[in-house]
Design a protein around this motif. Sequence first.
Motif, PDB file in Angstrom:
ATOM      1  N   ARG A 227      23.514 -12.251 -49.174  1.00 11.39           N
ATOM      2  CA  ARG A 227      22.912 -11.275 -48.304  1.00 11.39           C
ATOM      3  C   ARG A 227      21.596 -11.410 -48.223  1.00 11.39           C
ATOM      4  O   ARG A 227      20.803 -11.483 -47.322  1.00 11.39           O
TER       5      ARG A 227
ATOM      6  N   GLN B 145      16.104 -10.351 -44.558  1.00 12.86           N
ATOM      7  CA  GLN B 145      17.677 -10.770 -44.894  1.00 12.86           C
ATOM      8  C   GLN B 145      18.459  -9.177 -45.079  1.00 12.86           C
ATOM      9  O   GLN B 145      19.804  -9.107 -44.569  1.00 12.86           O
TER      10      GLN B 145
ATOM     11  N   ASN C  50      21.647  -8.136 -42.791  1.00 16.14           N
ATOM     12  CA  ASN C  50      22.720  -8.481 -43.240  1.00 16.14           C
ATOM     13  C   ASN C  50      23.530  -7.415 -43.912  1.00 16.14           C
ATOM     14  O   ASN C  50      24.661  -7.441 -44.571  1.00 16.14           O
TER      15      ASN C  50
ATOM     16  N   VAL D 183      18.449 -20.637 -43.387  1.00 18.15           N
ATOM     17  CA  VAL D 183      18.384 -19.353 -42.977  1.00 18.15           C
ATOM     18  C   VAL D 183      18.193 -19.113 -41.527  1.00 18.15           C
ATOM     19  O   VAL D 183      17.124 -19.443 -41.090  1.00 18.15           O
TER      20      VAL D 183
ATOM     21  N   VAL E 131      17.103 -14.307 -40.968  1.00 18.36           N
ATOM     22  CA  VAL E 131      18.038 -13.546 -41.286  1.00 18.36           C
ATOM     23  C   VAL E 131      19.261 -14.056 -41.117  1.00 18.36           C
ATOM     24  O   VAL E 131      19.717 -14.661 -40.138  1.00 18.36           O
ATOM     25  N   GLY E 132      19.909 -13.923 -42.295  1.00 12.61           N
ATOM     26  CA  GLY E 132      21.464 -14.473 -42.048  1.00 12.61           C
ATOM     27  C   GLY E 132      21.766 -15.069 -43.601  1.00 12.61           C
ATOM     28  O   GLY E 132      21.028 -15.006 -44.582  1.00 12.61           O
ATOM     29  N   VAL E 133      23.077 -15.453 -43.637  1.00 16.17           N
ATOM     30  CA  VAL E 133      23.667 -15.821 -44.904  1.00 16.17           C
ATOM     31  C   VAL E 133      23.197 -17.315 -45.130  1.00 16.17           C
ATOM     32  O   VAL E 133      23.642 -18.223 -44.297  1.00 16.17           O
TER      33      VAL E 133
ATOM     34  N   SER F  10      26.877 -13.901 -40.628  1.00 17.14           N
ATOM     35  CA  SER F  10      26.428 -12.708 -40.822  1.00 17.14           C
ATOM     36  C   SER F  10      27.264 -11.359 -40.703  1.00 17.14           C
ATOM     37  O   SER F  10      28.061 -11.518 -39.920  1.00 17.14           O
TER      38      SER F  10
ATOM     39  N   GLN G 124      27.162 -10.392 -36.857  1.00 19.54           N
ATOM     40  CA  GLN G 124      28.003 -11.398 -36.060  1.00 19.54           C
ATOM     41  C   GLN G 124      29.300 -10.943 -36.179  1.00 19.54           C
ATOM     42  O   GLN G 124      29.966 -10.931 -35.210  1.00 19.54           O
TER      43      GLN G 124
END
Length: 197
Positions: free
Chosen positions: A27, A44, A48, A92, A96-98, A104, A107
């Motif tokens: 995360r 992030q 997430n 990333v 923002v994202g895994v 994520s 998503q």
Amino acid sequence: MGISIRAYARARGVSDTAVRKAIKVGRITALADGTIDPAQADAQWAGNTDPALQRKEATPSAVKVKPATAATSAAPPTATASAAPAASSSPVAGGVGVATGGASLLQARTANELLKAQTNKVRLARMKGELIERAQAIAHVFRLARNERDAWLNWPGRVSARMAADLNVDAHALHIALDAAVREHLAELGELRPSLD
């Protein structure tokens, strides 16, 4: 160089175990030296984390960073130079994202909501009578085709006597000729295989 996991946890208002778990599942991402960049981690964390599953609103306070001490400033420049590319090389999406390449949470929720909307659309169309079950449609068409075939097989027997009288020919011979012609035609029609795709 960022701040420690405990310092970030205090600033975030959560336990350091929660921060470690967030790093483990992807995360948030830690820098190469194990510290955390607060701005990147906050972005992030927000992107997430499912807000519906939060126990309370975590309001990050201003993070206080201790001034560099002699021990930290005496670190060799090669260590910091090698740590910087390693931290920036983790992909990333938009900050923002895994970082592990998975979808994520946002998503995944979006995909789930789209699937629910499509399912509800199909259900509504079925309730309105715009859709029918495929098996029912195939069975209905089969019954219609069988009824039409039976009607054609019975047709020579119904009309051969009248046609024979009109043409002044043998009724039995006309019946046999018509029956053979109808069966031959139905056999040709039976070779057609409609596509149900």
